[in-house]
Scaffold this motif. Sequence first.
Motif, PDB file in Angstrom:
ATOM      1  N   SER A 170       0.806  -1.221   0.000  1.00  0.00           N
ATOM      2  CA  SER A 170       0.000   0.000   0.000  1.00  0.00           C
ATOM      3  C   SER A 170       0.836   1.267   0.000  1.00  0.00           C
ATOM      4  O   SER A 170       0.508   2.245  -0.694  1.00  0.00           O
ATOM      5  CB  SER A 170      -0.941   0.013   1.202  1.00  0.00           C
ATOM      6  OG  SER A 170      -1.836  -1.060   1.144  1.00  0.00           O
ATOM      7  N   GLU A 171       1.907   1.284   0.774  1.00  0.00           N
ATOM      8  CA  GLU A 171       2.737   2.487   0.849  1.00  0.00           C
ATOM      9  C   GLU A 171       3.390   2.772  -0.500  1.00  0.00           C
ATOM     10  O   GLU A 171       3.404   3.919  -0.970  1.00  0.00           O
ATOM     11  CB  GLU A 171       3.803   2.331   1.938  1.00  0.00           C
ATOM     12  CG  GLU A 171       4.623   3.591   2.158  1.00  0.00           C
ATOM     13  CD  GLU A 171       5.603   3.457   3.313  1.00  0.00           C
ATOM     14  OE1 GLU A 171       6.541   4.285   3.382  1.00  0.00           O
ATOM     15  OE2 GLU A 171       5.434   2.537   4.141  1.00  0.00           O
ATOM     16  N   ARG A 172       3.916   1.738  -1.122  1.00  0.00           N
ATOM     17  CA  ARG A 172       4.529   1.915  -2.441  1.00  0.00           C
ATOM     18  C   ARG A 172       3.473   2.285  -3.486  1.00  0.00           C
ATOM     19  O   ARG A 172       3.744   3.079  -4.401  1.00  0.00           O
ATOM     20  CB  ARG A 172       5.278   0.644  -2.845  1.00  0.00           C
ATOM     21  CG  ARG A 172       6.604   0.481  -2.122  1.00  0.00           C
ATOM     22  CD  ARG A 172       7.235  -0.874  -2.322  1.00  0.00           C
ATOM     23  NE  ARG A 172       7.513  -1.181  -3.725  1.00  0.00           N
ATOM     24  CZ  ARG A 172       8.088  -2.316  -4.127  1.00  0.00           C
ATOM     25  NH1 ARG A 172       8.432  -3.248  -3.225  1.00  0.00           N
ATOM     26  NH2 ARG A 172       8.322  -2.537  -5.410  1.00  0.00           N
ATOM     27  N   ALA A 173       2.291   1.719  -3.350  1.00  0.00           N
ATOM     28  CA  ALA A 173       1.203   2.055  -4.281  1.00  0.00           C
ATOM     29  C   ALA A 173       0.832   3.528  -4.162  1.00  0.00           C
ATOM     30  O   ALA A 173       0.592   4.197  -5.171  1.00  0.00           O
ATOM     31  CB  ALA A 173      -0.013   1.179  -4.004  1.00  0.00           C
ATOM     32  N   SER A 174       0.792   4.040  -2.946  1.00  0.00           N
ATOM     33  CA  SER A 174       0.455   5.450  -2.723  1.00  0.00           C
ATOM     34  C   SER A 174       1.520   6.368  -3.315  1.00  0.00           C
ATOM     35  O   SER A 174       1.205   7.401  -3.920  1.00  0.00           O
ATOM     36  CB  SER A 174       0.302   5.731  -1.226  1.00  0.00           C
ATOM     37  OG  SER A 174      -0.781   5.007  -0.689  1.00  0.00           O
ATOM     38  N   LYS A 175       2.779   5.996  -3.149  1.00  0.00           N
ATOM     39  CA  LYS A 175       3.867   6.795  -3.707  1.00  0.00           C
ATOM     40  C   LYS A 175       3.805   6.801  -5.233  1.00  0.00           C
ATOM     41  O   LYS A 175       4.042   7.831  -5.872  1.00  0.00           O
ATOM     42  CB  LYS A 175       5.221   6.259  -3.235  1.00  0.00           C
ATOM     43  CG  LYS A 175       5.509   6.506  -1.767  1.00  0.00           C
ATOM     44  CD  LYS A 175       6.859   5.935  -1.372  1.00  0.00           C
ATOM     45  CE  LYS A 175       7.152   6.197   0.104  1.00  0.00           C
ATOM     46  NZ  LYS A 175       8.445   5.601   0.521  1.00  0.00           N
ATOM     47  N   TRP A 176       3.496   5.642  -5.808  1.00  0.00           N
ATOM     48  CA  TRP A 176       3.407   5.561  -7.263  1.00  0.00           C
ATOM     49  C   TRP A 176       2.224   6.389  -7.774  1.00  0.00           C
ATOM     50  O   TRP A 176       2.336   7.076  -8.793  1.00  0.00           O
ATOM     51  CB  TRP A 176       3.260   4.105  -7.704  1.00  0.00           C
ATOM     52  CG  TRP A 176       3.264   3.978  -9.202  1.00  0.00           C
ATOM     53  CD1 TRP A 176       2.189   3.896 -10.035  1.00  0.00           C
ATOM     54  CD2 TRP A 176       4.409   3.969 -10.048  1.00  0.00           C
ATOM     55  NE1 TRP A 176       2.579   3.819 -11.341  1.00  0.00           N
ATOM     56  CE2 TRP A 176       3.944   3.865 -11.375  1.00  0.00           C
ATOM     57  CE3 TRP A 176       5.779   4.030  -9.808  1.00  0.00           C
ATOM     58  CZ2 TRP A 176       4.813   3.814 -12.473  1.00  0.00           C
ATOM     59  CZ3 TRP A 176       6.650   3.984 -10.903  1.00  0.00           C
ATOM     60  CH2 TRP A 176       6.160   3.885 -12.207  1.00  0.00           C
ATOM     61  N   LEU A 177       1.122   6.329  -7.060  1.00  0.00           N
ATOM     62  CA  LEU A 177      -0.059   7.090  -7.462  1.00  0.00           C
ATOM     63  C   LEU A 177       0.222   8.592  -7.382  1.00  0.00           C
ATOM     64  O   LEU A 177      -0.235   9.369  -8.235  1.00  0.00           O
ATOM     65  CB  LEU A 177      -1.241   6.723  -6.565  1.00  0.00           C
ATOM     66  CG  LEU A 177      -2.633   7.101  -7.073  1.00  0.00           C
ATOM     67  CD1 LEU A 177      -2.954   6.349  -8.359  1.00  0.00           C
ATOM     68  CD2 LEU A 177      -3.685   6.791  -6.025  1.00  0.00           C
TER      69      LEU A 177
END
Length: 367
Positions: A170-177
């Motif tokens: 989730s954290e990496r997904a948020s950064k990518w988004l």
Amino acid sequence: MHNLTSVSEECIECRICVEECPFLSKLNKTPKEIANELIKGIDLTKSYVMECFLCNLCRAVCPLSLDFASIISHARHKLSATQNMIGLCYRLFLPDDPLFMIDAYKQYKRLNYQPLGKRNFKYAFFPGCAMSIYSPEATMQVYEKLTGKIGDVGLLDLCCGKPLEDIGLSERASKWLLKLEESLREHNCVCIITACPNCYYYLRSRLQDKFKLLTVYEVLENEIKRGLSNCNFKVTVHDSCPDRFKGIFATHVRGFFRNNQIVEMKHCKEKALCCGAGGLVSCADHNLPAIASEIRAKEFFETNVELMVVYCYTCAQMFWASQPEIKTKHILDLALKTQDMSEEVKSQELSKFAMKLLTSLAPKTDS
């Protein structure tokens, strides 16, 4: 505890979902049993949560519409946070990883869309990872048609980041988004036009209050319908899992054909079966995707039609690779008369490339 308690308390163990879903059938456990196990904690003994397609068929067939997939997603997040579950196979599908296969394969094929996305534009055409590599011709034709119709369009060749979220990062997904959002802002974009149902629903759930989202089928409806006007044979439609409940893509695609042209498979629309690619299950158990696609193949042959039409290029790739005897065509390639890369997929070119990528890059990135 997320939806764990509600599933644990409300599931009546009718086993309808167990009979419908290859994942639950393999485990031979009801959502109640799994929820009760997860309430006790998540650890490597619960690594079976990585084998769920996250396709929501269980919710579609559940008499109570229980959201079982959400507790699996929550368990994946907890497992990824506490254990090193991200092996080499997963890394091939993660856009922020040096092993991201999509970027590597585009370089190998000399597919470069970036010059089309470096000016300011109001509309961003977002083809999605799968379309950009499996049908470069359709990618360019759609972009050109959008430009010709509404003018101020750029092509944004980026992953939406959904695979990161799917496996619990989730954290990496948020950064990518955030990176994606910044890129859209830099181009002064206010509207995203997607061809991929995965991208559409993922971005809609996270960016709809910041950007307008449209599908190519809304914007190019007349152009696509004209392209299919001479199709006089019968078809069946394989529906994409993210579109299961809203049916936006399913409705548009069926509208391009006459009613008597479409022969529905046993499982369709809201109760469609996953092609086998959902949830990156192949990285946890390569047999489950094969089982899922075989079930779909059986239903296809029962229709006695000539062609399976899909509107997700990941689904198309799955059937090209695992069920080459099924004539499978993406709706855009069918309408635009463009050449896809089905033959390359059937010849295992992409699989061989992935193995070569792993063997050549993995030692460098894991040392």
